[in-house]
Every structure is written in structure tokens, then in C-alpha cells.
Design a protein around this motif. Structure first.
Motif, PDB file in Angstrom:
ATOM      1  N   GLU A  24     -15.386  34.281  78.903  1.00  0.00           N
ATOM      2  CA  GLU A  24     -14.280  34.680  79.776  1.00  0.00           C
ATOM      3  C   GLU A  24     -13.181  33.624  79.808  1.00  0.00           C
ATOM      4  N   ALA A  25     -13.545  32.363  79.615  1.00  0.00           N
ATOM      5  CA  ALA A  25     -12.521  31.317  79.520  1.00  0.00           C
ATOM      6  C   ALA A  25     -11.613  31.590  78.329  1.00  0.00           C
ATOM      7  N   VAL A  26     -12.204  31.927  77.189  1.00  0.00           N
ATOM      8  CA  VAL A  26     -11.414  32.245  75.997  1.00  0.00           C
ATOM      9  C   VAL A  26     -10.608  33.519  76.220  1.00  0.00           C
ATOM     10  N   LEU A  31      -6.730  34.651  75.057  1.00  0.00           N
ATOM     11  CA  LEU A  31      -6.437  35.982  74.529  1.00  0.00           C
ATOM     12  C   LEU A  31      -5.641  36.850  75.490  1.00  0.00           C
ATOM     13  N   GLY A  32      -5.657  36.528  76.759  1.00  0.00           N
ATOM     14  CA  GLY A  32      -5.133  37.435  77.772  1.00  0.00           C
ATOM     15  C   GLY A  32      -3.806  37.060  78.362  1.00  0.00           C
ATOM     16  N   PRO A  33      -3.749  37.171  79.677  1.00  0.00           N
ATOM     17  CA  PRO A  33      -4.911  37.268  80.577  1.00  0.00           C
ATOM     18  C   PRO A  33      -5.629  38.611  80.481  1.00  0.00           C
ATOM     19  N   VAL A  34      -6.932  38.524  80.218  1.00  0.00           N
ATOM     20  CA  VAL A  34      -7.785  39.704  80.143  1.00  0.00           C
ATOM     21  C   VAL A  34      -9.221  39.253  80.316  1.00  0.00           C
ATOM     22  N   PHE A  35     -10.084  40.165  80.742  1.00  0.00           N
ATOM     23  CA  PHE A  35     -11.504  39.873  80.864  1.00  0.00           C
ATOM     24  C   PHE A  35     -12.277  40.711  79.842  1.00  0.00           C
ATOM     25  N   ALA A  36     -13.393  40.172  79.394  1.00  0.00           N
ATOM     26  CA  ALA A  36     -14.217  40.888  78.419  1.00  0.00           C
ATOM     27  C   ALA A  36     -15.521  41.366  79.028  1.00  0.00           C
ATOM     28  N   ALA A  37     -16.132  40.559  79.879  1.00  0.00           N
ATOM     29  CA  ALA A  37     -17.407  40.917  80.497  1.00  0.00           C
ATOM     30  C   ALA A  37     -17.214  41.501  81.886  1.00  0.00           C
ATOM     31  N   VAL A  38     -16.356  40.884  82.680  1.00  0.00           N
ATOM     32  CA  VAL A  38     -16.111  41.321  84.056  1.00  0.00           C
ATOM     33  C   VAL A  38     -14.994  42.362  84.024  1.00  0.00           C
ATOM     34  N   GLN A  39     -15.361  43.607  83.734  1.00  0.00           N
ATOM     35  CA  GLN A  39     -14.347  44.634  83.535  1.00  0.00           C
ATOM     36  C   GLN A  39     -13.672  45.076  84.832  1.00  0.00           C
ATOM     37  N   THR A  40     -14.221  44.680  85.975  1.00  0.00           N
ATOM     38  CA  THR A  40     -13.488  44.883  87.228  1.00  0.00           C
ATOM     39  C   THR A  40     -12.148  44.162  87.153  1.00  0.00           C
ATOM     40  N   GLY A  41     -12.161  42.973  86.569  1.00  0.00           N
ATOM     41  CA  GLY A  41     -10.932  42.210  86.396  1.00  0.00           C
ATOM     42  C   GLY A  41      -9.949  42.906  85.475  1.00  0.00           C
ATOM     43  N   SER A  42     -10.460  43.501  84.379  1.00  0.00           N
ATOM     44  CA  SER A  42      -9.581  44.216  83.454  1.00  0.00           C
ATOM     45  C   SER A  42      -8.963  45.437  84.113  1.00  0.00           C
ATOM     46  N   LEU A  43      -9.748  46.130  84.932  1.00  0.00           N
ATOM     47  CA  LEU A  43      -9.212  47.280  85.649  1.00  0.00           C
ATOM     48  C   LEU A  43      -8.078  46.860  86.587  1.00  0.00           C
ATOM     49  N   GLY A 196     -17.770  28.467  82.659  1.00  0.00           N
ATOM     50  CA  GLY A 196     -16.322  28.472  82.828  1.00  0.00           C
ATOM     51  C   GLY A 196     -15.730  27.087  82.706  1.00  0.00           C
ATOM     52  N   VAL A 197     -16.384  26.097  83.320  1.00  0.00           N
ATOM     53  CA  VAL A 197     -15.910  24.713  83.243  1.00  0.00           C
ATOM     54  C   VAL A 197     -15.918  24.230  81.795  1.00  0.00           C
ATOM     55  N   CYS A 198     -16.991  24.524  81.108  1.00  0.00           N
ATOM     56  CA  CYS A 198     -17.121  24.078  79.722  1.00  0.00           C
ATOM     57  C   CYS A 198     -16.051  24.721  78.841  1.00  0.00           C
ATOM     58  N   GLY A 199     -15.900  26.052  78.969  1.00  0.00           N
ATOM     59  CA  GLY A 199     -14.907  26.742  78.152  1.00  0.00           C
ATOM     60  C   GLY A 199     -13.498  26.285  78.445  1.00  0.00           C
ATOM     61  N   ALA A 200     -13.147  26.212  79.730  1.00  0.00           N
ATOM     62  CA  ALA A 200     -11.803  25.784  80.109  1.00  0.00           C
ATOM     63  C   ALA A 200     -11.554  24.325  79.721  1.00  0.00           C
ATOM     64  N   VAL A 207      -9.159  22.083  71.957  1.00  0.00           N
ATOM     65  CA  VAL A 207     -10.083  22.698  71.002  1.00  0.00           C
ATOM     66  C   VAL A 207      -9.637  24.139  70.789  1.00  0.00           C
ATOM     67  N   ARG A 208      -9.588  24.573  69.556  1.00  0.00           N
ATOM     68  CA  ARG A 208      -9.078  25.912  69.252  1.00  0.00           C
ATOM     69  C   ARG A 208      -9.970  26.983  69.869  1.00  0.00           C
ATOM     70  N   PRO A 209      -9.365  28.060  70.385  1.00  0.00           N
ATOM     71  CA  PRO A 209     -10.153  29.125  71.011  1.00  0.00           C
ATOM     72  C   PRO A 209     -11.244  29.685  70.106  1.00  0.00           C
ATOM     73  N   ALA A 210     -10.970  29.762  68.826  1.00  0.00           N
ATOM     74  CA  ALA A 210     -11.976  30.281  67.894  1.00  0.00           C
ATOM     75  C   ALA A 210     -13.220  29.402  67.895  1.00  0.00           C
ATOM     76  N   VAL A 211     -13.027  28.101  67.972  1.00  0.00           N
ATOM     77  CA  VAL A 211     -14.152  27.172  67.984  1.00  0.00           C
ATOM     78  C   VAL A 211     -14.912  27.282  69.298  1.00  0.00           C
ATOM     79  N   VAL A 212     -14.173  27.407  70.399  1.00  0.00           N
ATOM     80  CA  VAL A 212     -14.826  27.557  71.704  1.00  0.00           C
ATOM     81  C   VAL A 212     -15.657  28.829  71.736  1.00  0.00           C
ATOM     82  N   LEU A 213     -15.129  29.927  71.206  1.00  0.00           N
ATOM     83  CA  LEU A 213     -15.870  31.187  71.193  1.00  0.00           C
ATOM     84  C   LEU A 213     -17.071  31.119  70.248  1.00  0.00           C
ATOM     85  N   ALA A 214     -16.952  30.309  69.208  1.00  0.00           N
ATOM     86  CA  ALA A 214     -18.062  30.172  68.270  1.00  0.00           C
ATOM     87  C   ALA A 214     -19.289  29.545  68.931  1.00  0.00           C
ATOM     88  N   VAL A 215     -19.076  28.763  69.983  1.00  0.00           N
ATOM     89  CA  VAL A 215     -20.205  28.124  70.672  1.00  0.00           C
ATOM     90  C   VAL A 215     -21.103  29.173  71.343  1.00  0.00           C
TER      91      VAL A 215
END
Length: 239
Positions: A24-26, A31-43, A196-200, A207-215
């Protein structure tokens, strides 16, 4: 074949919760602002965009919702098919999720996405859709596992249950309590924050978002493969 409850399963589910915070940090910060897991946020973001709020894309939120729905439907069908054949759907779902996140990380790397606010092209939307699809699979997996106190993608219930169970004036037997479930609830909350702390933090350190998401992709994939290896070791042991 449903995974057996125990410390091993709980550890995996808490680890998945950490990865949710990173994903969600990524999603929100790059990518956003957008959420991927917490779809209440996307709504809500979709509603904000349709209401004219600046800096929020209705298309991005819609793509996330669509990708999530696709992942949930596909995950449900595949996991059910595995379950009917008494095959290990939990481990298979983790592998699929990890591969989807890895594919999204590759797209983000190739599209050179570093921060929100830039042009949103087809590759950008594809990355969002893949991340959301992975989280759709994840949510179905968590629902099927049904481990009390750990949903891996939503901390609201864990927080509510923890507060109600621990407050002497709010005790409610219907919420469920006990040392085990309270530890899981607290672990779930802390894991989400830690992710969230780690990703942010990684994104803030350039650190590039692609690398963060790769973790999280690597962690989820490793969790699935480790569980498969452990299951094979148990079945191969004599007696």
C-alpha cells in the motif's frame, strides 16, 4: 486442503500483513494516490475524484477496483478447484500472488515510475491492475483461512476487537477474546504499521518503487515455497 492452524500459519499470516503495508505504501505514494488491498480507500478516492477533488484520478481508482475484483474471482475459483482435488490451495495462492507482485514490479521498473503525479499511461494502469489483482487473490485466501484476529489486509477489525476485549467497560463475548486472539490482533496491527513504515521509509530514501514492491513479492513467494517444502517434508517422513 485447508492449512493447519498453529504458530507456523500465524507467522505466515502476520508476515503477509507486513507485506500489505509495503504494497500500500507503493500503491498510494508512488502509483496513486490509490489503494490495492484496502479497497474501501479506492472507493472513497473514486468518490472524491468524481466529486471534483484535485490530484485524484477516477481512472486509477477504477482500474484498481477492477483488478481487485478480477483477482478475487479468479482466486476463489482456483482455490476452490484445488480444494476439491485436496491439493494445497493456500501455498498455490501465495505463489500466484508473489508472481503477480513481481510482474507488477517489473512493469513499474520498465515504465520508470518513481512518484505520483506523472503521466498515467497504459503501463502505469497495468501495474496498478496487477497489484490490485494480487491483493484480490490475497483477500480470498485470508477469508478462506479465517484465522481469528489476522485478516492480513484490514486492521480495523483487529483494532476494534482488541479495544473492545481489553476495555473493562466494553466487554462483548460476541467479539471473541482470549490471550491467543489478542496476541494475534496486536501482532496484526503492529505488522500493518511496520510494513507501512518500511515501505514509506524506503521510498523516502529514494529507493525505486519497483524495488520496494519486489520485497513483498519475494517474501510472499518465499512463504508459499517454504510452506510447500515443509508440507513435503512432513509427508515424506516415515510413520
Amino acid at each position: 486442503m485447508k492449512p493447519r492452524p498453529g504458530a507456523f500459519l500465524t507467522s505466515v499470516m502476520v508476515l503477509l500483513t507486513v507485506t500489505t503495508g509495503m504494497v500500500e505504501a507503493v500503491s498510494f505514494l508512488a502509483l496513486g494516490p490509490v489503494f490495492a488491498a484496502v479497497q474501501t480507500g479506492s472507493l472513497l478516492l473514486l468518490g472524491f475524484a468524481l466529486g471534483g477533488a484535485p490530484g485524484i484520478s477516477a481512472a486509477v481508482s477504477a482500474v484498481s477496483l477492477a483488478g481487485f475484483a478480477l483477482g478475487a474471482v479468479a482466486g476463489s475459483r482456483v482455490e476452490s478447484a484445488f480444494d476439491v482435488r485436496e491439493r494445497r490451495w493456500f501455498e498455490a495462492a501465495l505463489v500466484v500472488e508473489g508472481l503477480l507482485l513481481a510482474a507488477a514490479a517489473l512493469v513499474i521498473w520498465r515504465a520508470d515510475i518513481d512518484a505520483p503525479g506523472g503521466p498515467v499511461d497504459g503501463r502505469h494502469l497495468a501495474a496498478i491492475a496487477m497489484v490490485a489483482c494480487a491483493m484480490g487473490v490475497r483477500n480470498v485466501t485470508a477469508l478462506r483461512v479465517a484465522l481469528p484476529g489476522v485478516t492480513t489486509t484490514v486492521a480495523t477489525r483487529a483494532l476494534t476487537g482488541l479495544v473492545v476485549a481489553l476495555h473493562p467497560f466494553a466487554a462483548d463475548s460476541r467479539v471473541g477474546s482470549g490471550t491467543g486472539i489478542e496476541v494475534r490482533r496486536l501482532s496484526s496491527i503492529l505488522a500493518m504499521v511496520a510494513g507501512g513504515v518500511c515501505g514509506a521509509g524506503l521510498l523516502a530514501a529514494s529507493v525505486r518503487p519497483a524495488v520496494v514492491l519486489a520485497v513483498p513479492a519475494a517474501l510472499v513467494l518465499a512463504a508459499g515455497l517454504v510452506r510447500l517444502a515443509a508440507a513435503r517434508m512432513r509427508t515424506s517422513m516415515p510413520g
